[in-house]
Design a protein around this motif. Sequence first.
Motif, PDB file in Angstrom:
ATOM      1  N   GLY A 429      -7.744 -23.444   1.477  1.00  0.00           N
ATOM      2  CA  GLY A 429      -6.657 -22.545   1.830  1.00  0.00           C
ATOM      3  C   GLY A 429      -6.468 -21.586   0.688  1.00  0.00           C
ATOM      4  O   GLY A 429      -6.574 -21.949  -0.474  1.00  0.00           O
ATOM      5  N   SER A 430      -6.224 -20.365   1.029  1.00  0.00           N
ATOM      6  CA  SER A 430      -6.047 -19.380  -0.012  1.00  0.00           C
ATOM      7  C   SER A 430      -4.736 -19.625  -0.745  1.00  0.00           C
ATOM      8  O   SER A 430      -3.738 -20.025  -0.151  1.00  0.00           O
ATOM      9  N   ARG A 431      -4.776 -19.440  -2.037  1.00  0.00           N
ATOM     10  CA  ARG A 431      -3.555 -19.617  -2.814  1.00  0.00           C
ATOM     11  C   ARG A 431      -2.675 -18.393  -2.742  1.00  0.00           C
ATOM     12  O   ARG A 431      -1.503 -18.447  -3.075  1.00  0.00           O
ATOM     13  N   PRO A 433      -1.163 -16.460  -0.422  1.00  0.00           N
ATOM     14  CA  PRO A 433       0.129 -16.366   0.265  1.00  0.00           C
ATOM     15  C   PRO A 433       1.235 -17.182  -0.415  1.00  0.00           C
ATOM     16  O   PRO A 433       2.363 -16.716  -0.540  1.00  0.00           O
TER      17      PRO A 433
ATOM     18  N   GLY B 159      -2.473 -22.706  -0.271  1.00  0.00           N
ATOM     19  CA  GLY B 159      -1.463 -22.113   0.614  1.00  0.00           C
ATOM     20  C   GLY B 159      -1.054 -23.018   1.761  1.00  0.00           C
ATOM     21  O   GLY B 159      -0.570 -22.543   2.773  1.00  0.00           O
ATOM     22  N   ILE B 162       2.631 -23.116   4.184  1.00  0.00           N
ATOM     23  CA  ILE B 162       3.474 -22.032   3.660  1.00  0.00           C
ATOM     24  C   ILE B 162       4.609 -21.698   4.625  1.00  0.00           C
ATOM     25  O   ILE B 162       5.740 -21.454   4.204  1.00  0.00           O
TER      26      ILE B 162
END
Lengths: 467, 300
Positions: A429-431, A433, B159, B162
């Motif tokens: 998961g991209s950090r 956001p 993420g 979120i």
Amino acid sequence: MRRFRGIILGLFASASVAAPQQSPGPQRQPVAVVTAMIDAAAPGSVVRLPPGVYEGNLVIRKPVTLDGGGKAVFDGLGRGTVIEIAVAGVSLRGCTVRASGDDVTGESAAIRAITGPVTIESNRVEDALYGIDLREAPGSVIRDNIIHCKPLDPERRGDGIRLWWSHGVVVERNAVHQSRDIVFWYSENLIVRHNTVTGSRYGLHFMYSHDTTLSHNVLSDNSVGVYLMYSNDIALTDNRMINNRGASGYGLGLKDCDGIVIKGNALLANRVGVYIDNSPCSVGSTGLFESNMIAFNEIGLLATPNTHSNVFVANAFIENEQPATTHGRGQLTSNVFARDGVGNYWSDYAGLDLDGDGIGDTPYEPRSLFGAMLTAEPNLRLFVHTPAQRAIEFTARALPELRPVPMLIDPAPLAVPPTVGSEIADAPGSRAPMAALAAGLLLSAIGSAFALGRERRALPVPEGNNA
Amino acid sequence: MTALASSAITASDRPLGSAATPARSFVGGIAAFARREFRDAIASRWFLLYTVAFTVLAVGVSFLSLSGVGSHGFAGFGRTAAGLLNLVMLVVPLMALTAGAGAIAGERERGTLIYLLAQPVSRTQLILGKYVGLATALVCSLCIGFGVSAAVLAWRAGGVGITAYAMLVAFTALLALAMLSVGVLISVVSRRSAVATGIALFVWLTLVFVSDLGLMASSILFRLRVQEIFSLAIVNPMQSFKMAVIVNMNASLDVLGPVGAYASFTLGRALPWVLAATIAAWAAVPLVLATILFARRNSP
């Protein structure tokens, strides 16, 4: 959009009489075109389908390999079974098969084999009641297929993959979404590995199917990850069951199964990690749970009160809201929680390991008062995650006469969590956001502090206003 | 408290509206009081203390939940959120209730309220202004705590979750507004600030512990049905908050057993909105009551 384009191209093709037979691009034709091609082919040969949409219901009666090259589409137009394989030795690969009927009584499928062995490989199934259905097709291979079932209510759906009386089948690297189950009826000696099931009822469902190994499957966001029923001698290794929820949500359920080996699996964030209903059920049989990660579930291990003769060794029970409890009254004490002086890791273990041998100095004996209350009054589960729950547990620790009897006894609890056999990768998961959210929150706080907290440039204060 | 008192006095030395000109617009008056209250709040010790405490605890919870066993993506995040949930339910109502309780009673006791009322603004403007200022300060405080905690999550877990995290922040802010409202109401009816703080602590204890324990006992003693338990539970803004956060994380309340399953089944998609509405009612009703009571008083 694709459908629309197909119609336009189809019109264009039919309008231009001079157009060559193999005009490129998708084209709508009756499925009889394919039947004719199969009829013309020699048995055992490969029939390569030109790109296009073939409409209707196909029955394959000759042992050929049908290769769609990823661009041939079979469209059942919402009626009946789209492709039925009626002869052994057929291979079907690289096709998209869509729009079966949706009648439950007819059990319409995208791909059905009524004999075997057959090979069903690298196909894409869309909008199907049943995805791939094997009836008495032993020795078949179902591999690399992607299956999306019809978006029906769960109770109206069919199975993504179903095996019926089909021994020795390989089911691997399939991805099933929004189906009822991948279900195995009366089928033995299977290899089931590297499959992914999401958004379905049961991920992998075994009914009277014995002697099978399930490994490296990922079952997430279903009602139940793996449910083994009346099936003996099954090894479940290195699978991941994640976030299987609902009123009867289990990562793994066992119902009347003997000789089960559960090893190296990760059961994470399910309503219940492992549910045992009367397994093992035969005298002298045992169940083995070794080196599994059972973490972040509402209940780690749930068992009916008559459950006995299971061995739990070197499992990691981490941060489950309730580590282990019974479904109803009673305790889990007829099961064994250590073997050869090695128990399990329990993250709520409060004892110490002063001699440093890796084993806690006192036994693990969970006695949760709130847990006992939950067993008696299931409605009280509403109050989990509240300070009031903590207050009750604190009271029970302070007043020993309120403490319930221990749910289980692990005489040799591990002091540090064991390494679980399967590789448990963190979800990618991209950090960015989350980092942006962090920055946003901090900046808005600091920003408003500057904007509002700054002294206004003092207005000239009228003389009389100074008190 | 001394800081608050002294800053209150210095603040009230300054003109709020420009006294030389006629009274400001309604909103302008509220804004002026809100700015003053916000400045006083961030200059005071309670604000700093609460912000620091909340931030340290939030970061601590995030670290602990994610350390040791790997984060396991979503699953690990669930644990972090559950930890943060417990923290929020204990600390945030305490912050908001005590902050609200000091809003009017403190100034009344010190005699500074009379100076404020001498300004060319109405009592309604004064109390709303105080509410807005304190609310802004509280939300800023929460943003700092959650912001630093989010940075830890971004670093350790990526993420994951979120949306659920953002909803946790939003619902926490709503809960803070509700509890601040109750605090302000307590402050209006209390003559002395010690009494107001006492009542605020009592209300906090009731909402956090006593009502849940009472409901547990009644559900057993009176054999309450699930719909009765659910209706009684959501009256408590703390329970509504908890359910709202969980429903955003899991899309269903099955985590909360039969009562939660009943709520998910009967209310479906409306559930988060029903829960948000009950918390919003806790923000609106006490504030309106406080405003009416304060505006009607003849004495300061």
